[in-house]
Structure formats: structure tokens, C-alpha cells
Design a protein around this motif. Sequence first.
Motif, short mmCIF file in Angstrom:
data_model
loop_
_atom_site.label_atom_id
_atom_site.label_comp_id
_atom_site.label_asym_id
_atom_site.label_seq_id
_atom_site.Cartn_x
_atom_site.Cartn_y
_atom_site.Cartn_z
N VAL A 113 21.81 4.49 -1.72
CA VAL A 113 20.90 3.43 -1.85
C VAL A 113 19.65 3.94 -2.20
O VAL A 113 19.15 5.20 -1.75
N PRO A 114 19.11 3.41 -3.34
CA PRO A 114 17.69 3.76 -3.69
C PRO A 114 16.49 3.30 -2.73
O PRO A 114 16.67 2.25 -1.95
N ALA A 115 15.31 3.91 -2.95
CA ALA A 115 14.26 3.41 -1.94
C ALA A 115 12.73 3.70 -2.54
O ALA A 115 12.83 4.79 -3.58
N VAL A 116 11.79 3.19 -2.12
CA VAL A 116 10.35 3.91 -2.54
C VAL A 116 10.18 4.81 -1.53
O VAL A 116 9.59 5.83 -1.71
N ALA A 126 0.75 -1.41 0.10
CA ALA A 126 -0.01 -0.07 -0.08
C ALA A 126 0.87 1.36 -0.07
O ALA A 126 0.49 2.07 -0.65
N LEU A 127 1.89 1.24 0.74
CA LEU A 127 2.79 2.35 0.77
C LEU A 127 3.51 2.70 -0.58
O LEU A 127 3.68 3.77 -0.93
N ARG A 128 4.03 1.56 -1.06
CA ARG A 128 4.46 1.65 -2.47
C ARG A 128 3.57 2.47 -3.57
O ARG A 128 3.90 3.29 -4.30
N LYS A 129 2.23 2.09 -3.49
CA LYS A 129 1.33 2.81 -4.44
C LYS A 129 1.06 4.32 -4.03
O LYS A 129 1.20 5.01 -4.81
N THR A 130 1.05 4.44 -2.63
CA THR A 130 0.72 5.87 -2.28
C THR A 130 1.77 6.61 -2.61
O THR A 130 1.75 7.81 -3.02
N VAL A 131 3.22 6.13 -2.38
CA VAL A 131 4.36 7.17 -2.61
C VAL A 131 4.46 7.22 -4.39
O VAL A 131 4.89 8.18 -5.03
N ALA A 132 4.02 6.02 -5.19
CA ALA A 132 4.34 6.19 -6.60
C ALA A 132 3.12 7.34 -7.12
O ALA A 132 3.34 8.01 -7.88
N ASP A 133 2.00 7.30 -6.35
CA ASP A 133 0.97 8.45 -6.73
C ASP A 133 1.42 9.73 -6.64
O ASP A 133 1.28 10.64 -7.09
N ARG A 134 2.30 9.91 -5.40
CA ARG A 134 2.67 11.40 -4.87
C ARG A 134 3.81 11.79 -5.98
O ARG A 134 3.76 12.74 -6.34
N ILE A 135 4.53 10.82 -6.57
CA ILE A 135 5.70 11.18 -7.47
C ILE A 135 5.17 11.49 -8.72
O ILE A 135 5.35 12.49 -9.56
#
Length: 227
Positions: free
Chosen positions: A157-160, A38-47
Motif C-alpha cells: 500500500v502506498p502512503a503519504v 498540513a501533514l501532506r505538505k510537510t512530508v512532500a517538502d521532506r521528500i
Amino acid sequence: MSAASPEATEAPAAASAAQPSTTSTTMAAPIRNPLKAALRKTVADRIKALDEAEILRQSEAVAERLQKNPWYEKSKAITLFLSMPTGELQTSKIVENAFKDGKRVFCPRVMGKGHMEMFEVFNAAEVPTLPLSKWKIPEPPTDRPMVDPPELDLMVVPAVALNLQRARCGHGAGFYDRYILRAQAGGRCKTVGIGLTPQLYDDIPEDEHDQRLDGVIFPDTEAFAAE
């Protein structure tokens, strides 16, 4: 930054690129965490709300902060990730700075499920010519020198998502969690996560295998572990 900088070390003798590292890890395969999904989707939408100009502005601000970091200044052998074409912080300026600053630069190549190695990239100009992975990310070929992870001084290091407590949520495959364990076996490698402003997220779910970073850098703020 309040943390004292580690002493500079000699650049590593690279292993033969044709042979993947035999260093093993005991980390089990990551189990899918629905909170992280769920966090990955939230952050993707923010970006997605950022236009290209804003992503570039924030990326360059992160590059400037990293270049001033004492761990970076002291380092000789570092890992840098090469960006996907869209949807994440662009590392081209960081790569360019690293070569100007005389670093040896190693970049990731996926070798198999949950397994990556870092192979040397010789200059910034060659990055656009490197072969692309299935994610459209440039990867150095396996005939390049491959670094032994404990010989690294710094991993970028990369991150979501990241927070100021230095927790990290990645894409879920465990590549970096495994590699960080190997790199830190040498006792000198620092790990610094970098991200855009939408990737700063206070409540990051953590699993047993997740590795806390030594530092995080965003365009307008940063945090580092005390030493």
C-alpha cells in the motif's frame, strides 16, 4: 518479524476485466481534514530534500525488506502500486522481484470517484509501456484479468505518511481505504504500507474511515501487527 505467516493460498481466478467489481462498500466519502492537508505538505517538502540517488537507495532497501517478509514469501496473488515519476518511493525493484518470485501481480486502475480496481500485469518489462493516468502513473488496461479483492493474499500500500503504530495518511481520496475493506472481507489478505524515511511521521491524524495496516516497512525499520 514476530507475526506468524498466513498459509499460502491458491492464486485467484480472475474476474472478467471488462466488468468492474460489484462488491460494494459502505464507507462515506472522506471529509477533508486540515491536519492531514498540513501533514501532506510537510512530508512532500521532506521528500523534496532527497536527491534521486537517495530515493533509489531507500527504495531498494524497502524492496529488500519486503522480499524477506514472511507474508510476502507465502503470498501468491499480490497488489503493487506503480510509482509516480518523482517524489515518492520507486517500486520498480519490488515489481521486478515479485515476478522473479513467481507472484501474480495486480496493479491499480482508477475507475471513478473513490473507486479503483486491480488488473493483472504480466511482467516487469511491460510496465513502462502501460497507458498513463492523469497523475502520470502507469495503469493496466481494463481488458486484463481483474482480481476479486477477497482472493488477494497481500496488498502493498502506498502512503503519504506512515508510523510504527501502522497508521496511514493517504492522498485523501479514499481509494485504498475502500479497497482494503473489500480485500479483507476474505479473511486472508495482509496489508503492508511502504515508505521512504521522510514518510515516517509519529503523529498521524486519523479519521473514522481510516484503515490501520497490518505492517509498515521503511528503509531502516519496520513494524507488524501481532497475530
